[in-house]
Design a protein around this motif. Sequence first.
Motif, PDB file in Angstrom:
ATOM      1  N   GLN A 124     -14.573  -4.903  11.896  1.00 46.77           N
ATOM      2  CA  GLN A 124     -14.073  -4.294  10.668  1.00 46.77           C
ATOM      3  C   GLN A 124     -13.142  -3.143  11.042  1.00 46.77           C
ATOM      4  N   SER A 125     -12.003  -3.067  10.385  1.00 48.46           N
ATOM      5  CA  SER A 125     -11.052  -2.005  10.709  1.00 48.46           C
ATOM      6  C   SER A 125     -10.490  -1.383   9.445  1.00 48.46           C
ATOM      7  N   TRP A 126     -10.262  -0.080   9.512  1.00 48.93           N
ATOM      8  CA  TRP A 126      -9.599   0.680   8.455  1.00 48.93           C
ATOM      9  C   TRP A 126      -8.394   1.335   9.102  1.00 48.93           C
ATOM     10  N   ILE A 127      -7.201   0.856   8.805  1.00 52.60           N
ATOM     11  CA  ILE A 127      -5.984   1.254   9.499  1.00 52.60           C
ATOM     12  C   ILE A 127      -5.110   2.089   8.578  1.00 52.60           C
ATOM     13  N   SER A 128      -4.719   3.271   9.055  1.00 50.46           N
ATOM     14  CA  SER A 128      -3.851   4.150   8.293  1.00 50.46           C
ATOM     15  C   SER A 128      -2.467   3.518   8.133  1.00 50.46           C
ATOM     16  N   ILE A 133      -6.729  -3.077   0.273  1.00 51.67           N
ATOM     17  CA  ILE A 133      -6.163  -1.733   0.384  1.00 51.67           C
ATOM     18  C   ILE A 133      -7.179  -0.746  -0.167  1.00 51.67           C
ATOM     19  N   VAL A 134      -7.504   0.273   0.612  1.00 49.03           N
ATOM     20  CA  VAL A 134      -8.528   1.243   0.209  1.00 49.03           C
ATOM     21  C   VAL A 134      -7.989   2.652   0.378  1.00 49.03           C
ATOM     22  N   ASP A 135      -8.683   3.604  -0.260  1.00 48.65           N
ATOM     23  CA  ASP A 135      -8.244   5.007  -0.226  1.00 48.65           C
ATOM     24  C   ASP A 135      -8.979   5.849   0.806  1.00 48.65           C
ATOM     25  N   LYS A 136     -10.169   5.376   1.243  1.00 50.04           N
ATOM     26  CA  LYS A 136     -10.983   6.188   2.142  1.00 50.04           C
ATOM     27  C   LYS A 136     -11.534   5.342   3.279  1.00 50.04           C
ATOM     28  N   VAL A 137     -11.960   6.044   4.326  1.00 49.79           N
ATOM     29  CA  VAL A 137     -12.563   5.416   5.502  1.00 49.79           C
ATOM     30  C   VAL A 137     -14.030   5.841   5.581  1.00 49.79           C
ATOM     31  N   PRO A 138     -14.949   4.927   5.905  1.00 49.50           N
ATOM     32  CA  PRO A 138     -16.354   5.324   6.051  1.00 49.50           C
ATOM     33  C   PRO A 138     -16.531   6.347   7.168  1.00 49.50           C
ATOM     34  N   LYS A 139     -17.609   7.082   7.084  1.00 46.65           N
ATOM     35  CA  LYS A 139     -17.919   8.044   8.125  1.00 46.65           C
ATOM     36  C   LYS A 139     -18.332   7.311   9.389  1.00 46.65           C
ATOM     37  N   ALA A 140     -17.794   7.720  10.522  1.00 49.69           N
ATOM     38  CA  ALA A 140     -18.125   7.074  11.792  1.00 49.69           C
ATOM     39  C   ALA A 140     -19.563   7.384  12.194  1.00 49.69           C
ATOM     40  N   ARG A 145      -2.548  -8.136  12.765  1.00 54.52           N
ATOM     41  CA  ARG A 145      -2.340  -6.735  12.396  1.00 54.52           C
ATOM     42  C   ARG A 145      -1.825  -6.642  10.961  1.00 54.52           C
ATOM     43  N   PRO A 146      -2.295  -5.652  10.207  1.00 58.44           N
ATOM     44  CA  PRO A 146      -1.778  -5.471   8.849  1.00 58.44           C
ATOM     45  C   PRO A 146      -0.324  -5.036   8.880  1.00 58.44           C
ATOM     46  N   ALA A 147       0.408  -5.413   7.838  1.00 59.73           N
ATOM     47  CA  ALA A 147       1.838  -5.100   7.755  1.00 59.73           C
ATOM     48  C   ALA A 147       2.267  -5.166   6.305  1.00 59.73           C
ATOM     49  N   PRO A 148       3.394  -4.543   5.945  1.00 62.96           N
ATOM     50  CA  PRO A 148       3.921  -4.694   4.585  1.00 62.96           C
ATOM     51  C   PRO A 148       4.205  -6.168   4.290  1.00 62.96           C
ATOM     52  N   PRO A 152       0.821  -1.220   0.000  1.00 61.21           N
ATOM     53  CA  PRO A 152       0.000   0.000   0.000  1.00 61.21           C
ATOM     54  C   PRO A 152       0.850   1.263   0.000  1.00 61.21           C
ATOM     55  N   ARG A 153       0.260   2.359  -0.483  1.00 59.85           N
ATOM     56  CA  ARG A 153       0.921   3.660  -0.386  1.00 59.85           C
ATOM     57  C   ARG A 153       0.787   4.193   1.049  1.00 59.85           C
ATOM     58  N   PRO A 154       1.678   5.073   1.457  1.00 61.98           N
ATOM     59  CA  PRO A 154       1.592   5.630   2.818  1.00 61.98           C
ATOM     60  C   PRO A 154       0.261   6.316   3.104  1.00 61.98           C
ATOM     61  N   ASP A 155      -0.388   6.904   2.076  1.00 65.89           N
ATOM     62  CA  ASP A 155      -1.622   7.646   2.314  1.00 65.89           C
ATOM     63  C   ASP A 155      -2.863   6.757   2.258  1.00 65.89           C
ATOM     64  N   GLN A 156      -2.704   5.459   2.107  1.00 62.98           N
ATOM     65  CA  GLN A 156      -3.847   4.559   2.014  1.00 62.98           C
ATOM     66  C   GLN A 156      -4.160   3.903   3.358  1.00 62.98           C
ATOM     67  N   PHE A 157      -5.191   3.054   3.331  1.00 63.45           N
ATOM     68  CA  PHE A 157      -5.638   2.332   4.522  1.00 63.45           C
ATOM     69  C   PHE A 157      -5.710   0.843   4.196  1.00 63.45           C
ATOM     70  N   VAL A 158      -5.483   0.010   5.207  1.00 65.36           N
ATOM     71  CA  VAL A 158      -5.702  -1.425   5.066  1.00 65.36           C
ATOM     72  C   VAL A 158      -7.021  -1.770   5.743  1.00 65.36           C
ATOM     73  N   TYR A 159      -7.928  -2.358   4.969  1.00 62.36           N
ATOM     74  CA  TYR A 159      -9.227  -2.779   5.491  1.00 62.36           C
ATOM     75  C   TYR A 159      -9.162  -4.264   5.836  1.00 62.36           C
ATOM     76  N   GLN A 160      -9.641  -4.631   7.027  1.00 64.13           N
ATOM     77  CA  GLN A 160      -9.726  -6.031   7.427  1.00 64.13           C
ATOM     78  C   GLN A 160     -11.099  -6.321   8.012  1.00 64.13           C
ATOM     79  N   ASP A 161     -11.616  -7.490   7.675  1.00 64.07           N
ATOM     80  CA  ASP A 161     -12.919  -7.950   8.164  1.00 64.07           C
ATOM     81  C   ASP A 161     -12.677  -9.273   8.895  1.00 64.07           C
TER      82      ASP A 161
END
Length: 324
Positions: free
Chosen positions: A135-139, A308-315, A220-223, A107-116
């Motif tokens: 569900q998690s969206w991690i910077s 890998i996603v670009d945005k996070v849902p609204k809380a 945990r997500p990792a490279p 992933p790029r530094p500005d992206q998020f890793v989504y896990q379910d």
Amino acid sequence: MDELTLVERLRSEIPADLDVAAAERRWRDRALAAGAPADSPAGTAAPARRRRPRRPLLLSGVAAAACATVGATVVATHQPAEPPPPPAAVGALLDQVADRAGTDPVPRPDQFVYQDTIELRRVMNTRRWYKDRNQSWISVDGSRTGLVRLKNWIRLGPDEGVPPDGDSVLKPCGQVPPIDRPYLGDVPADPDALLRLLATDGDGTRAERQWEAVIDLIDRPAPPAVRAALFRAIARISGVRLASDSVDAVGRHGVAVTRTRDGVREELVFDPVTHRYLGTRNVVTRSSDQLGKRGSTLFASALVRTSIVDKVPKAAPGADVSTC
């Protein structure tokens, strides 16, 4: 029974898809490089970091497969502080798992890793269970606001330690050690360096501290390079074994790497064909009033999806706010 028959019997217990011969060759190369004869006799040999509420140790493993093939636990005598090489079957499996993990996209530094993730947890001293979806969206670089969304499918009373439904906003990390970040982007991508890092915190023996840290980090997500190094490091932890069949929280069967402590065997489950990490399970190996009967499952998890996603849902309104 002669020695040849015994070795053949041990080999027959190793899952057929594991490349044991390659693992033996790697062991021989390491032994010769260390100056040890290749035919030398076999050697003998917390507060957790996890961010979630500490879960009971998981599932039972199936019988440890194929103790080790001949010579698989030899240690160079001038390095007594290092753990012995892993049983050949465990090392072969985790080499395949690491090779597969190393091909994942970066992933790029500005992206998020989504896990379910799905978790099944037995309420201690009862026969009741609760099931949740996490569900998690991690910077990736830790500088952006992430999100964790928890949904419980089985309701229990608040006095039974069940975390509430809802969203938790994860604020940027700031000055947090790499090992404590949700995304393990700055953790060493080297098995030996990881083993040293895994042993720096917790209680028990060196191997117990390393394994406890692995259980904390495995979800945990990792490279890709870090995850590959983590899988190879696991193979070098003393006491790990192989279970030829296990099952995760959504019923997927796989082969498992296990370690047993305090009457519970913890398993890391992998797809036997794709070698993808599936989840975990804890099973009681010694009956007790607190844990229940031998063979009963205490906990299971399943990593259902990661991307890998670009945005996070609204809380959701009223979401909790926490640091990373």
